[in-house]
Enzyme design. Structure first.
Site, mmCIF file in Angstrom:
data_model
loop_
_atom_site.group_PDB
_atom_site.id
_atom_site.type_symbol
_atom_site.label_atom_id
_atom_site.label_comp_id
_atom_site.label_asym_id
_atom_site.label_seq_id
_atom_site.Cartn_x
_atom_site.Cartn_y
_atom_site.Cartn_z
ATOM 1 N N CYS A 132 0.830 -1.209 0.000
ATOM 2 C CA CYS A 132 0.000 0.000 0.000
ATOM 3 C C CYS A 132 0.868 1.263 0.000
ATOM 4 O O CYS A 132 1.502 1.564 -0.995
ATOM 5 C CB CYS A 132 -0.990 -0.038 1.157
ATOM 6 S SG CYS A 132 -2.378 1.090 0.939
ATOM 7 N N HIS A 190 -3.852 -5.188 -0.121
ATOM 8 C CA HIS A 190 -3.488 -5.714 1.197
ATOM 9 C C HIS A 190 -3.498 -7.242 1.200
ATOM 10 O O HIS A 190 -4.557 -7.853 1.361
ATOM 11 C CB HIS A 190 -4.460 -5.205 2.262
ATOM 12 C CG HIS A 190 -4.284 -3.759 2.587
ATOM 13 N ND1 HIS A 190 -3.473 -3.318 3.605
ATOM 14 C CD2 HIS A 190 -4.787 -2.642 2.005
ATOM 15 C CE1 HIS A 190 -3.493 -1.993 3.655
ATOM 16 N NE2 HIS A 190 -4.283 -1.567 2.688
ATOM 17 N N GLU A 216 -2.555 -9.113 3.486
ATOM 18 C CA GLU A 216 -2.913 -9.588 4.829
ATOM 19 C C GLU A 216 -4.424 -9.526 5.056
ATOM 20 O O GLU A 216 -4.917 -9.984 6.101
ATOM 21 C CB GLU A 216 -2.187 -8.766 5.897
ATOM 22 C CG GLU A 216 -2.791 -7.430 6.230
ATOM 23 C CD GLU A 216 -2.533 -6.349 5.198
ATOM 24 O OE1 GLU A 216 -3.060 -5.241 5.355
ATOM 25 O OE2 GLU A 216 -1.801 -6.617 4.215
#
Length: 380
Positions: free
Chosen positions: A250, A335, A337
């Site tokens: 990001c 993202h 994650e």
């Protein structure tokens, strides 16, 4: 009767609804998120620092808030906008409500407005400043506040969300220095779940300080705001590029691009949600990704750099992934994650660790090759 709240946009559009959360007045950048679930992770994502977040899904708060689902130690949003707020959650995991969370941190909320209309305004005109208030101030006075040249809360966001001091999450495998520009805890969870020895450092940590930690690799985290507001981070990455394997996420992706000679620009209304399709160019495969950003890497600026585009957004064709042609370094705009969102891209953490392993092997080979080259030269 329930207290009233108002949301005023800088173009003069006024929304009136019901107040929940704190009795407060906050200015910020009005954005929208398309997630159906995951509102707690959205509220606690540091990348939303200084923003008034609109949820497009019409029912928010139905499953409450639980301690385990926070992505940061506290929420940094400046306001929360929903169509319908559910004050009494129904979920065995719930420990308290959204209303309680917002009250605890002084964040105002507004419900009962047409969030579909608000989203269409943002999509058409672009992200704009707004003020969310529970006060009875005249609209003219609120508009004067918005007409100020800038909102102080939209500057220095990285410094406000980053850890103030270094801390460690010990592990037995690769040592990763995670540079915290406003990191979600999901990144740390992904690294520690793989046995990594993680050291989290503040946003302004220097290249020499990172070298002193003897890392095997460097993770550049997500974070809020304009990447050009943290030029010192760009210089740090420039200095370490090629010396250690680097993985940017990001804001970390944008900083990696700037350090490699590319440029960034602001998107009209950004990407925020857990349903964004991203195409991997090498395989042609499409991944559904979690995203939260208002800036992107300018595609034209890639020419003349050592960067290669690896992923693109299937909706608007903006850059979603980069890798360096010479050095062990890559980044993604989305993202991996998740939290919230799909886990399609968690494999990128495995690729990062594989890159570190390969880098170690290459570093071992270099002295041997140098000795061999010297021996051959001497024989001649």
């Amino acid at each position: 009767m329930q207290a009233q709240a108002r949301l005023l946009l800088e173009d003069g559009t006024l929304f009136s609804g019901k107040a929940f959360g704190a009795d407060a007045e906050m200015t910020g950048e009005v954005v929208f998120n398309t997630g159906i679930t995951g509102y707690q992770e959205v509220l606690s994502d540091p990348s939303y620092c200084g923003q008034i977040v609109t949820m497009t899904y019409p029912l928010i708060g139905n499953y409450g808030i639980t301690r385990d689902d926070f992505e940061a130690i506290r929420p940094f949003v400046h306001g929360f906008v929903v169509r319908r707020h559910e004050p009494v959650p129904s979920n065995w995991r719930a420990q308290y409500s959204v209303d309680t969370l917002l009250k605890e941190y002084g964040i105002p909320g507004i419900s009962g407005i047409d969030t579909r209309m608000l989203t269409r305004i943002i999509r058409h005109h672009g992200t704009m400043k707004g003020i969310l208030t529970t006060s009875a101030k005249p609209v003219e006075e609120l508009m004067e506040m918005l007409n100020d040249t800038s909102i102080p809360q939209l500057r220095n966001q990285v410094a406000r969300t980053s850890t103030p001091q270094m801390f460690a999450s010990p592990g037995e495998k690769e040592r990763i220095v995670l540079v915290d520009f406003g990191a979600k805890s999901g990144i740390l969870r992904e690294l520690t779940s793989r046995g990594c020895d993680v050291i989290v450092v503040p946003h302004d940590t220097t290249a020499d300080e990172i070298r002193g930690l003897h890392p095997d690799g460097i993770q550049l985290s997500n974070g809020p705001g304009d990447p050009k507001d943290v030029p010192y981070a760009v210089e740090m990455i420039k200095e370490l590029l090629g010396e250690y394997p680097i993985f940017g996420i990001c804001l970390g992706h944008q900083l990696f691009a700037l350090a490699s000679g590319a440029d960034t620009e602001k998107l009209k209304f950004g990407h925020r949600g857990g349903n964004h399709p991203v195409k991997e160019l090498s395989s042609g495969r499409c991944y559904i990704t979690s995203q939260n950003h208002g800036y992107t890497v300018n595609e034209e600026s890639i020419a003349g750099t050592d960067l290669e585009i690896t992923h693109i957004n299937n909706n608007d064709k903006t850059i979603e992934g980069l890798k360096h042609k010479k050095y062990p370094a890559f980044s993604v705009q989305y993202h991996p994650e998740a939290a919230p969102g799909p886990h399609d891209s968690s494999y990128l953490f495995d690729e990062f660790l594989a890159m570190i392993e390969q880098h170690k092997k290459n570093e071992v080979r270099k002295p041997r090759q140098a000795v061999l080259a010297a021996a051959v030269k001497g024989a001649r």
